[in-house]
Enzyme design. Structure first.
Site: not given
Length: 414
Positions: A71, A146, A346, A372
């Site tokens: 994060c 979280c 993918d 990704c």
């Protein structure tokens, strides 16, 4: 010696960047326009003190922010944060000489991530600690909350720490619990257990199995080998339900997965035969089979077996042909793809350059690329465009909330 630095932009990894006569300096947890004071070592700012704050800075919601290695962009307001991710995709395409319509980044809500990799270590008092690695460190940050994770995962942390304890019996073991919330409960695969000394002892296995029972896990496995299974861990892909192979890949957020699948299915509408390459256990294959017959391929034999079983048990699907095949060593050729009108692929982060070349030489008229890694995607996209495809649209997906990680779905047409 401490220096005063002005952050001018954010780099690709989400760190603030200050331009200096000695070169760029990267400063974590900062935003463009902020002035900081810091020690500079090897091009990185350390021991940072902010002198001014960006108007885009917001209060982080995690109690572990700043110490936990995840994060890293939680301090950024949503609109500019999502716009930055879109810009990273544009820059990756630009470097390959590509331009197209880039949709707004699809946001993912907090509390929706169904997969976590939790590290376990022995604390100084002998207690088992469970959490994530600290920023740029091997040190473990014990996590008690979280905000990105499904709350059902967070509530399970104490029980998961108990499950982890037997895996710490060898001093060289550094177990990681790969935890997935499924339709039938928690699925946990443990890696990082010392094997040279014989691996987990029989007594350790029994204690782990007992702890898994008390935690009501659906399954507990060690590096893909099942130790106990109370219920098959299941997930839904379109109209089909599949049993996940132990340690199998699964998209981290159901919301992000749905956004990607919806765009892929819409793009191939009208196709009479579809190929799904790097298909895993059928994330895209099974929804695509509601449109047309699907040829699916992936290196994971276990994933292919799960896909076949799910397709056989589902109703309303067109025929699915699935093959366990290493598409890096043996990409599907134009002959293998004969009759295929649409291809969905993918690949992992390294992309799929050779398979992309084979797709470009095939007779497919529509290609959907899921990635990704915008950099390797752009490299592969260049191959398709050079072969006569038009990159119609790209949609960034913010699957890994508050991180620099970017997913995307792109549509190419002849």
């Amino acid at each position: 010696m401490r220096q005063s630095l002005t952050i001018t932009r954010l780099g690709a990894q989400g760190d603030g960047v200050a331009e200096t006569p000695a070169g760029p300096v990267f400063a974590p947890l900062t935003l463009a326009g902020e002035v900081i004071e810091a020690e500079v070592r090897d091009g990185r700012a350390e021991d940072i003190r902010r002198l001014t704050d960006s108007p885009e800075r917001i209060a982080p919601v995690s109690p572990h922010y700043g110490d936990c290695g995840g994060c890293s962009l939680q301090h950024w307001a949503p609109a500019p944060y999502l716009a930055w991710k879109r810009e990273q995709v544009r820059l990756a395409l630009f470097r390959e000489g590509l331009e197209t319509e880039i949709a707004d980044t699809v946001a993912t809500a907090p509390g929706t991530r169904r997969r976590l990799a939790l590290h376990a270590r022995r604390g100084p008092n002998g207690r088992t600690l469970l959490g994530f690695k600290a920023r740029r460190s091997w040190r473990l940050v014990e996590v008690t909350a979280c905000p990105v994770a499904d709350p059902r995962l967070v509530r399970a942390f104490p029980a998961l720490a108990e499950v982890a304890t037997p895996f710490l019996e060898h001093p060289k073991s550094a177990p990681t619990l790969h935890v997935t919330w499924t339709l039938t409960g928690l699925d946990v695969d443990v890696t990082g257990v010392e094997r040279r000394s014989g691996g987990l002892s029989r007594d350790g296995q029994m204690r782990a199995i007992e702890a898994a029972g008390r935690a009501d896990l659906a399954r507990l496995s060690l590096a893909g080998e099942t130790l106990m299974m109370a219920r098959p861990p299941q997930v839904a892909f379109g109209p089909a339900t599949i049993t996940l192979p132990a340690g199998a890949f699964l998209q981290a957020s159901p919301e992000a997965e749905a956004a990607m699948v919806q765009r892929a299915v819409a793009a191939v509408a009208g196709a009479r035969r579809i190929a799904d390459l790097f298909c895993g256990a059928g994330t895209f294959t099974l929804p695509l089979a509601t449109v047309a017959p699907v040829l699916a391929a992936d290196a994971s034999a276990e994933g292919i077996a799960a896909l076949k079983a799910g397709a056989a048990a589902a109703s309303g699907l067109k025929p699915v042909t699935a093959e366990a095949r290493d598409l890096f060593r043996r990409p599907l050729s134009p002959q293998d793809l004969k009759g295929v009108e649409a291809v969905v692929f993918d690949p992992p982060r390294v992309g799929a350059l050779e398979q992309t070349r084979q797709i470009a030489a095939s007779g497919a008229s529509v290609v959907v690329g899921v990635s990704c890694n915008p950099a390797t995607f752009a490299r592969d996209a260049r191959v398709l465009v050079d072969a006569g495809f038009r990159l119609e649209t790209v949609t960034p997906i913010d699957q890994f909330l508050w991180s620099a990680h970017i997913e995307l779905v792109a549509v190419f047409r002849r």
